[in-house]
Enzyme design. Structure first.
Site, short mmCIF file in Angstrom:
data_model
loop_
_atom_site.label_atom_id
_atom_site.label_comp_id
_atom_site.label_asym_id
_atom_site.label_seq_id
_atom_site.Cartn_x
_atom_site.Cartn_y
_atom_site.Cartn_z
N GLU A 6 7.18 0.24 15.87
CA GLU A 6 8.23 0.81 15.03
C GLU A 6 8.39 2.27 15.45
OE1 GLU A 6 6.76 -0.38 10.98
OE2 GLU A 6 8.41 -1.78 11.11
N ASN A 55 0.81 -1.23 0.00
CA ASN A 55 0.00 0.00 0.00
C ASN A 55 0.84 1.28 0.00
OD1 ASN A 55 0.72 -0.70 2.65
ND2 ASN A 55 -0.96 0.49 3.49
N CYS A 76 -3.35 1.48 6.36
CA CYS A 76 -3.79 0.72 7.55
C CYS A 76 -4.38 1.66 8.60
CB CYS A 76 -2.62 -0.05 8.12
SG CYS A 76 -1.18 0.97 8.39
N GLU A 109 3.43 -5.55 12.28
CA GLU A 109 2.50 -4.42 12.10
C GLU A 109 1.39 -4.93 11.20
OE1 GLU A 109 2.81 -1.71 13.71
OE2 GLU A 109 4.84 -2.08 14.44
P1 NDP Z 1 0.00 -9.54 3.09
O1 NDP Z 1 -0.01 -10.03 4.49
O2 NDP Z 1 -0.70 -10.33 2.07
O3 NDP Z 1 1.49 -9.39 2.56
C1 NDP Z 1 2.47 -8.60 3.21
C2 NDP Z 1 3.84 -9.09 2.79
O4 NDP Z 1 4.04 -10.40 3.30
C3 NDP Z 1 4.01 -9.19 1.28
O5 NDP Z 1 5.34 -8.87 0.94
C4 NDP Z 1 3.72 -10.65 1.03
O6 NDP Z 1 4.24 -11.12 -0.15
C5 NDP Z 1 4.38 -11.28 2.25
N1 NDP Z 1 3.90 -12.61 2.58
C6 NDP Z 1 2.72 -13.21 2.26
N2 NDP Z 1 2.68 -14.47 2.74
C7 NDP Z 1 3.85 -14.68 3.39
C8 NDP Z 1 4.42 -15.79 4.10
N3 NDP Z 1 3.78 -16.94 4.24
N4 NDP Z 1 5.65 -15.65 4.65
C9 NDP Z 1 6.32 -14.51 4.52
N5 NDP Z 1 5.85 -13.42 3.85
C10 NDP Z 1 4.63 -13.50 3.30
O7 NDP Z 1 -0.53 -8.06 3.15
P2 NDP Z 1 -0.80 -7.08 1.92
O8 NDP Z 1 0.45 -6.93 1.11
O9 NDP Z 1 -2.06 -7.51 1.27
O10 NDP Z 1 -1.00 -5.69 2.67
C11 NDP Z 1 -2.21 -5.28 3.19
C12 NDP Z 1 -2.25 -5.52 4.68
O11 NDP Z 1 -1.18 -4.87 5.33
C13 NDP Z 1 -3.51 -4.98 5.31
O12 NDP Z 1 -4.04 -5.92 6.21
C14 NDP Z 1 -3.02 -3.76 6.07
O13 NDP Z 1 -3.80 -3.41 7.17
C15 NDP Z 1 -1.66 -4.19 6.48
N6 NDP Z 1 -0.84 -3.03 6.79
C16 NDP Z 1 -0.51 -2.79 8.10
C17 NDP Z 1 0.22 -1.66 8.43
C18 NDP Z 1 0.63 -1.40 9.85
O14 NDP Z 1 1.53 -0.61 10.02
N7 NDP Z 1 0.01 -1.99 10.84
C19 NDP Z 1 0.61 -0.68 7.41
C20 NDP Z 1 0.20 -1.04 6.08
C21 NDP Z 1 -0.50 -2.18 5.79
P3 NDP Z 1 3.41 -11.10 -1.54
O15 NDP Z 1 2.42 -10.02 -1.47
O16 NDP Z 1 4.46 -10.82 -2.52
O17 NDP Z 1 2.80 -12.44 -1.67
#
Ligand code: NDP
Length: 480
Positions: free
Chosen positions: A461, A150, A282, A248
């Site tokens: 963080e 995002n 988020c 996070e």
């Molecule tokens: P995901 O959890 O799908 O993915 C996050 C990252 O983790 C990506 O790089 C993804 O890779 C990777 N990933 C996925 N599966 C695995 C695994 N089994 N092991 C290790 N890494 C893995 O989240 P999104 O990318 O869809 O992001 C949206 C989410 O992030 C929302 O829920 C949002 O709320 C949260 N978010 C939280 C924030 C915070 O600060 N609390 C800030 C911003 C977003 P790939 O996508 O390449 O498969």
């Protein structure tokens, strides 16, 4: 078509298996580049490089490390336009947003931690007449940084900058959906004089390369930002290996509006806190609670402003909203609108895909959506949608709104609008959230802790919290 590469040991390289994944441009819905579909062998190569680099980087004087990180920050700034265009193209967000928020904030993150490390101190505890304890903080070693799509470079830098400043070497993975600015970062690291192997950036799917980073025994800490389900899986995998974890995760944040607020300021900020970055932050306030005496006025004026919001291609300077990040994500968001209707909600505006003219006619655009009439505890009001969809709900008392605000499994941030100082403090104290904004939204001071409670995460963080996470304290006692 361009093929992106991994960045390992200071050099760009192809993935060992030679496999690639399509990279889509959300604004047009078309593939515009390919990214490495890396696997365990690539992770091993990166870990080997990081292991070799660790003695060099961790023993380098703090001043020298700081200088390299300042150069990294300046390097991104010097290529501002290239980074801004890349972020917008990869993610679908308006160029203006990437230029005002994403890339400048990534520059600030690197600069902040490059200089913060110069002031990072540890403690000593004197035991009168007996001896003294002093605590040294050492880098952990090799750390894994995994980030979402995002705010791609911004959230990537939020992890990488403190990890590097603290003297760690990194194996990092950006989201496969938005790899481009992390790819560009390799060039900047080379130009900044970062020793080879200190920063390794791998591309590919979470389930393969992300998982391999999490499981690698030599990766001693994982800093992850992403969805709660993924976070739970990572915690389950990494905890038995006794890795340090910073998670996070998701949010379903309340935006609580009292009748005594500054209505004009609240309205324009609420427009942003609802739909900035197509609602894919988020911290967006997706559940809006409005005191009943101003509910109708709010509804009328808010919907009017939402309807005037320009959804357009990211290059259009008039665009207030661009495309959401991917087709599956667009479908997920629209399916929640259908769910809300089934749950008894009324769509006041939006809820539909927007068709733009060619070449953007296959892009993933959604009209900003406002829904009312839902129970506070229905699925649409409890589950994270992470798109341009908000619900509005009236309330009568502080107790009632607190109960509704705190009713989800999440606890990332809350926004509160009131001019009553006592109420502001009283509510802030009782809101279950890691961050509370009063009469404001998304104001960030890089020194403050950032993160959530409950299913929104573990750890914080920002500022010293990040530098503490990326170091191991060792206490030494010496007898007088
Ligand atoms: P995901 O959890 O799908 O993915 C996050 C990252 O983790 C990506 O790089 C993804 O890779 C990777 N990933 C996925 N599966 C695995 C695994 N089994 N092991 C290790 N890494 C893995 O989240 P999104 O990318 O869809 O992001 C949206 C989410 O992030 C929302 O829920 C949002 O709320 C949260 N978010 C939280 C924030 C915070 O600060 N609390 C800030 C911003 C977003 P790939 O996508 O390449 O498969």
């Amino acid at each position: 078509m361009e093929k992106l590469q991994n960045f390992i040991n200071g050099e760009y390289c192809d993935p060992i298996q030679g496999q690639y994944i399509d990279n889509y441009e959300p604004a047009t819905g078309k593939v515009y580049s390919f990214i490495p579909n890396s696997g365990t062998e690539d992770v091993q190569k990166a870990v080997d490089a990081a292991e070799k680099a660790f003695p060099i980087w961790s023993k380098m004087s703090i001043e020298e490390r700081s200088k390299i990180l300042v150069k990294l920050s300046e390097g991104i700034e010097a290529r501002m336009d290239e980074f801004v265009q890349a972020e917008s193209r990869d993610n679908g967000k308006p160029v203006s947003l990437a230029g005002h928020v994403d890339i400048p904030r990534a520059v600030s993150n690197f600069h902040f931690f490059a200089t913060a490390i110069l002031h990072f101190a540890s403690e000593s505890h004197n035991m009168e007449g007996l001896g003294i304890n002093y605590t040294v903080r050492k880098p952990i070693g090799i750390v894994g940084c995994i980030s979402p799509w995002n705010l791609p470079l911004y959230l990537f830098s939020w992890k990488i900058a403190p990890a590097l400043a603290a003297g760690n070497c990194i194996v990092a993975k950006p989201s496969e959906v938005t790899p481009y600015t992390a790819y560009l970062l390799g060039k900047v690291a080379q130009e900044a004089g970062m020793p080879p192997g200190v920063l390794n950036i791998l591309h590919g799917e979470g389930g393969s390369v992300g998982d391999a980073i999490v499981k690698h025994p030599k990766v001693k800490a994982i800093s992850f930002t992403g969805g709660t389900k993924t976070g739970e899986y990572i915690a389950r995998t990494a905890a038995p290996m006794f890795k340090k974890l910073s998670l996070e995760l998701g949010g379903k944040n309340p935006n609580i509006i009292f009748a005594d607020c500054d209505f004009k300021e609240m309205l324009s900020t609420t427009l942003r806190s609802s739909f900035a970055n197509q609602g894919q932050i988020c911290l967006c306030g997706s559940r809006i609670f409005v005191e009943r005496s101003i509910y109708n006025k709010f509804k009328e004026e808010f919907v009017k402003r939402v309807e005037a919001t320009v959804v357009s291609n990211p290059q259009d300077p008039a665009a207030k909203m661009g495309a959401v990040v991917s087709k599956p994500h667009m479908e997920k968001v629209l399916s929640y609108v259908e769910l809300a209707k089934e749950e008894g909600g009324t769509v006041l505006t939006g809820g539909v895909q927007v068709k733009l003219d060619e070449p953007y006619d296959e892009g993933y655009y959604i009209r900003p959506t406002v829904i009312e009439g839902l129970a506070y505890d229905c699925r649409s009001n409890q589950e994270e949608i992470f798109g341009p969809v908000v619900t509005i709900t009236p309330f009568d008392t502080e107790e009632e709104v607190l109960m509704m605000a705190n009713s989800t499994e999440y606890g990332l941030s809350s926004t509160l609008w009131t001019s009553d100082l006592k109420r502001a403090h009283r509510m802030a104290d009782q809101l279950q959230a890691g961050i509370v904004w009063i009469n404001a939204w998304l104001v960030r001071d890089l020194r403050t802790p950032f993160g959530g409670v409950k299913a929104s995460g573990v750890g914080r963080e920002g500022g010293w919290e990040a530098l503490r996470f990326f170091t191991e304290p060792k206490n030494v006692f010496i007898k007088y």
